[in-house]
Design an enzyme around this catalytic site. Structure first.
Site, PDB file in Angstrom:
ATOM      1  N   ASP A 262       0.880  -1.159   0.000  1.00 32.51           N
ATOM      2  CA  ASP A 262       0.000   0.000   0.000  1.00 32.51           C
ATOM      3  C   ASP A 262       0.927   1.221   0.000  1.00 32.51           C
ATOM      4  O   ASP A 262       2.115   1.128   0.339  1.00 32.51           O
ATOM      5  CB  ASP A 262      -0.961   0.007   1.196  1.00 32.51           C
ATOM      6  CG  ASP A 262      -2.165   0.902   0.891  1.00 32.51           C
ATOM      7  OD1 ASP A 262      -2.045   1.776   0.012  1.00 32.51           O
ATOM      8  OD2 ASP A 262      -3.213   0.746   1.531  1.00 32.51           O
TER       9      ASP A 262
HETATM   10  C1  BGC Z   1      -4.958   3.192  -0.165  1.00 37.53           C
HETATM   11  C2  BGC Z   1      -4.962   2.165  -1.270  1.00 37.53           C
HETATM   12  C3  BGC Z   1      -4.779   2.867  -2.577  1.00 37.53           C
HETATM   13  C4  BGC Z   1      -3.490   3.649  -2.543  1.00 37.53           C
HETATM   14  C5  BGC Z   1      -3.188   4.388  -3.817  1.00 37.53           C
HETATM   15  C6  BGC Z   1      -3.788   4.128  -0.233  1.00 37.53           C
HETATM   16  O1  BGC Z   1      -4.037   5.228   0.567  1.00 37.53           O
HETATM   17  O2  BGC Z   1      -4.967   2.531   1.072  1.00 37.53           O
HETATM   18  O3  BGC Z   1      -6.144   1.440  -1.249  1.00 37.53           O
HETATM   19  O4  BGC Z   1      -4.806   1.940  -3.623  1.00 37.53           O
HETATM   20  O5  BGC Z   1      -3.562   4.607  -1.518  1.00 37.53           O
HETATM   21  O6  BGC Z   1      -4.038   5.456  -3.971  1.00 37.53           O
END
Ligand code: BGC
Length: 737
Positions: A262
């Site tokens: 993540d």
């Molecule tokens: C989220 C993810 C997301 C990523 C990219 C993170 O804050 O938890 O689910 O895919 O950002 O935007």
């Protein structure tokens, strides 16, 4: 440093023919051979270069060899707008307004794997058209608490339901040459302290509740990537966790694709190298919020990794493995010459959004106000002169906000617009309450005193023939939004006060709740009709009016339980230790263990407000006598259960026939019953279908922590067949020999 070989020089020097002839470029060659060939041509620097971001949403390929970059984008419900290269925020493109599909809670509520396939196909086409290689979704974290700000991105509380729905989504999406990235692996079941909470749980809870949907996504769906979550699991960050990534995902499940962090989920080079991470994204940021100036070469898997490889601290086998996985991903996506072209924001996709939306809407309650009268729904416009629509969600854009799942939708048809289109100038509107703007990381507050809105709504309600209330939660911080949990189960923005006041002056009220979460309903007795409308995306209003008007007969079923009060929920029955964790250590213990959702309500005999699997129809279904093919089953045998289901009403409808199994006596605690199968059937009025289910030993097992294996114990079992987890229409007994 590895010297560049003659082969590689040839490729670089003669890009045309020689490059095309290289094995790694040749799609007729087996993928493993191509990987090996590409690796043999790459320098160590080039291999390490694959393992970390080069921008907010992309990672490098191998420029010299013509191996393309990997482009990723959110999210599970639509293609997020183009982001700036290095910072958070839209890049201002004018060609990236997408179809917003209904939230995954709504998809799960269809209980229809065919809908998941159609959804996955359409979404995959949108990502393909936008030339993305990885879609950051779907999400299958289990609904443990109704406070979790991201539940709308997930598929509910039951592992069987989520597993069944995620597989066709993935299969169809990936046919577009776009990898799904199943998230957030694992145990990211709350947003409070999401980057630090340390989840402790039993192996049983892990294997029986929290892993099955991920396993199905990988093993059956064949997802090419998976996203490590922010939280810790038993002391180690999930994005580089030996247990979940090396042992379970890669060894037990045989995953050959990529683990992507993540955004900002990596914290340590050694762990990132050794504990199963492949691509590091978004370091030094917390997803969408904080960030600082840094170089991508500072990433944990960048220069520090390269240095460690050269000095022998890290084994070369680690980079061979990571680079192989990333090359496989690239061959499957960016370098797939046979993938289709996709399509974007098309009328066909709008139709998919509308169909899935309407099929996922759940009719929670629909009782006549007086005996012998008919219920308020379906809404017969000819009966009313003035229909008063109340509530901010009737007009609010709900495709926006919520964090990374926020979408720049090409269109969003509001409930009010669709009601006006259907019922014309009978419709009047007043806001009733206000919530304030959607600012990421800040709770929305209206800039004015909202009492006047309430007063006006009550005045207008007095002489309305019908009230359609459209409220619920929204995508603001501390509602249904990333990076913060809700503070309570209650409806926000003083809606309970408003609803109570409205019902006092006019009991003819249809309540529509748009949310990704359960809410408390202290007014439930005064409100005759209640609809759970989720977040429905681009076609929200149309899908909703399809159901309210009866053009579509509702057939959605709840993918999670609605508790009466928060402490009726397993996660909240043990104080802070169980949720959100202890303030000093951030350790959170899943004390309810395997008893999540209806397993808790059932086993502890705590009634829910609306149970898992509940959902009404404008018709009625009769379940006749069930039969079972034998009284006992051998461990390698099967049993067939048959039940005739008849549409006894006046309109066609769909019913989800649910089969649960309970182990009557066992050496370990088992839930009273667990969902093992379901079928959605469509019946014309008067028609009957013989619904058949097969039961096998797998359906009878629990995860034995000592043997580290799924086992079943001989003895008595019960089959429950129902229209919800509590509306059980038939019970059968059998024995496992
Ligand atoms: C989220 C993810 C997301 C990523 C990219 C993170 O804050 O938890 O689910 O895919 O950002 O935007």
């Amino acid at each position: 440093m590895k010297t560049i070989g003659v082969n590689a020089l040839l490729v670089a020097a003669v890009p045309g023919e020689a490059q095309m002839q290289a094995i790694y470029m040749d799609e007729t060659q087996p993928i493993e051979l191509r990987v090996k060939d590409a690796l043999s041509r790459m320098t160590l620097e080039e291999k390490v270069g694959l393992c970390y971001a080069q921008s907010k949403f992309s990672s490098r390929g191998v420029q010299r060899l013509g191996i393309p970059e990997v482009w990723m984008d959110d999210g599970p419900m639509g293609v997020r707008e183009e982001n700036k290269w290095d910072e958070w925020g839209g890049a201002g493109f004018t060609n990236d307004s997408c179809t917003a599909f209904p939230a995954l809670t709504c998809l799960a509520a269809t209980w229809n794997p065919e809908m998941a396939a159609i959804y996955g196909k359409a979404l995959g086409e949108e990502f393909r058209y936008r030339e993305k290689d990885v879609m950051l979704g779907p999400g299958v974290n289990i609904y443990r608490t109704p406070l979790n700000g991201r539940n709308f991105e997930y598929m509910g509380e039951d592992p069987k339901l989520a597993a069944t729905m995620v597989v066709p989504y993935i299969k169809e999406a990936q046919k577009n040459g776009v990898a799904t990235c199943v998230k957030h692996f694992a145990l990211n079941n709350q947003e409070t302290w999401r980057s630090g909470v340390d989840v402790q749980l039993s192996d049983r809870a892990l294997y029986e509740i929290y892993l099955p949907a991920f396993k199905a996504a990988i093993v059956e769906g064949g997802s090419w990537t998976i996203m490590g979550s922010y939280n810790k699991i038993r002391g180690t960050y999930a994005s580089h966790n030996d247990l979940t990534l090396n042992k379970i995902l890669k060894e037990e499940w045989g995953f050959d694709g990529c683990v992507i962090t993540d955004w900002g989920g990596a914290h340590d080079t050694k762990e990132a190298v050794l504990n199963g991470l492949d691509i590091e994204m978004g370091s030094y940021t917390n997803g969408l919020s904080t960030g600082r100036a840094f170089a991508y070469s500072d990433y944990y898997l960048a220069d520090a990794y390269l240095k460690g490889l050269k000095s022998g601290i890290y084994p070369m086998s680690s980079i061979e493995d990571k680079a192989s996985r990333i090359l496989r991903l690239i061959f499957r996506t960016a370098m797939n010459r046979h993938k289709p072209w996709g399509s974007f924001a098309s009328p066909e996709h709008a139709a998919v959004a509308r169909m899935v939306g309407a099929e996922g809407i759940v009719l929670l309650k629909n009782e006549p106000l007086k005996k012998k009268e008919s219920a308020l729904l379906p809404l017969d416009g000819s009966l009313y002169k003035k229909i008063l629509v109340v509530g901010e969600n009737a007009t609010r854009r709900l495709t926006e906000g919520g964090g990374s799942a926020s979408l720049k939708a090409k269109e969003e048809i509001s409930p009010l617009a669709a009601l006006q289109a259907k019922y014309g100038d009978k419709i009047q509107y007043t806001m009733g309450y206000a919530s304030g703007p959607s600012v990421y990381g800040r709770e929305g507050k209206p800039a004015f005193n909202t009492d006047s809105l309430r007063v006006q709504a009550i005045e207008m309600a007095k002489d309305a023939d019908l009230i359609v209330y459209i409220g619920g939660l929204n995508k603001n911080h501390r509602q249904d939004c990333e990076d913060g949990d809700r503070k309570s189960l209650d409806l926000p923005f003083e809606q309970d006060v408003l609803i109570n006041a409205l019902t006092a002056v006019n009991p003819k009220i249809v309540m529509v709740l748009l949310s990704g979460n359960a809410v408390a309903m202290p007014w439930i007795k005064q409100v005759p009709s209640i609809v759970q409308g989720w977040y429905l995306g681009s076609q929200a209003g149309n899908a909703l009016v399809d159901v309210l008007s009866g053009a579509v007969n509702p057939s959605g079923k709840l993918p999670f339980s609605f508790p009466v009060k928060l402490t009726d929920c397993g996660a909240h029955a043990f104080g802070e230790e169980g949720y959100p964790g202890l303030a000093d250590t951030k350790i959170e213990t899943y004390k309810e263990d395997i008893l999540v959702g209806y397993r808790w309500h059932d086993t502890k005999n705590i009634p829910s407000l609306f149970p898992f699997g509940h959902g009404l129809s404008y018709t009625t279904f009769k379940y006749s006598k069930a039969s079972i093919s034998a009284k006992s089953i051998e461990k390698d045998g099967t049993l067939t259960v048959t039940i005739p289901v008849t549409n006894t009403g006046k309109v066609a409808g769909k019913e989800v026939v649910q089969l649960y199994i309970g182990d009557v006596k066992c050496s370990v605690l088992r839930p009273l019953k667990e969902l093992k199968s379901f079928q959605k059937i469509a019946l014309a009025p008067g028609a009957t279908e013989q619904v058949q289910f097969t039961i096998k030993n797998d359906d009878l097992c629990f995860f034995d922590e000592v043997k580290h294996a799924w086992v079943s114990e001989a003895g008595a079992f019960k089959v429950y067949i129902g229209s919800s987890s509590t509306d059980i229409r038939a019970m059968l007994d059998f024995e496992l020999k």
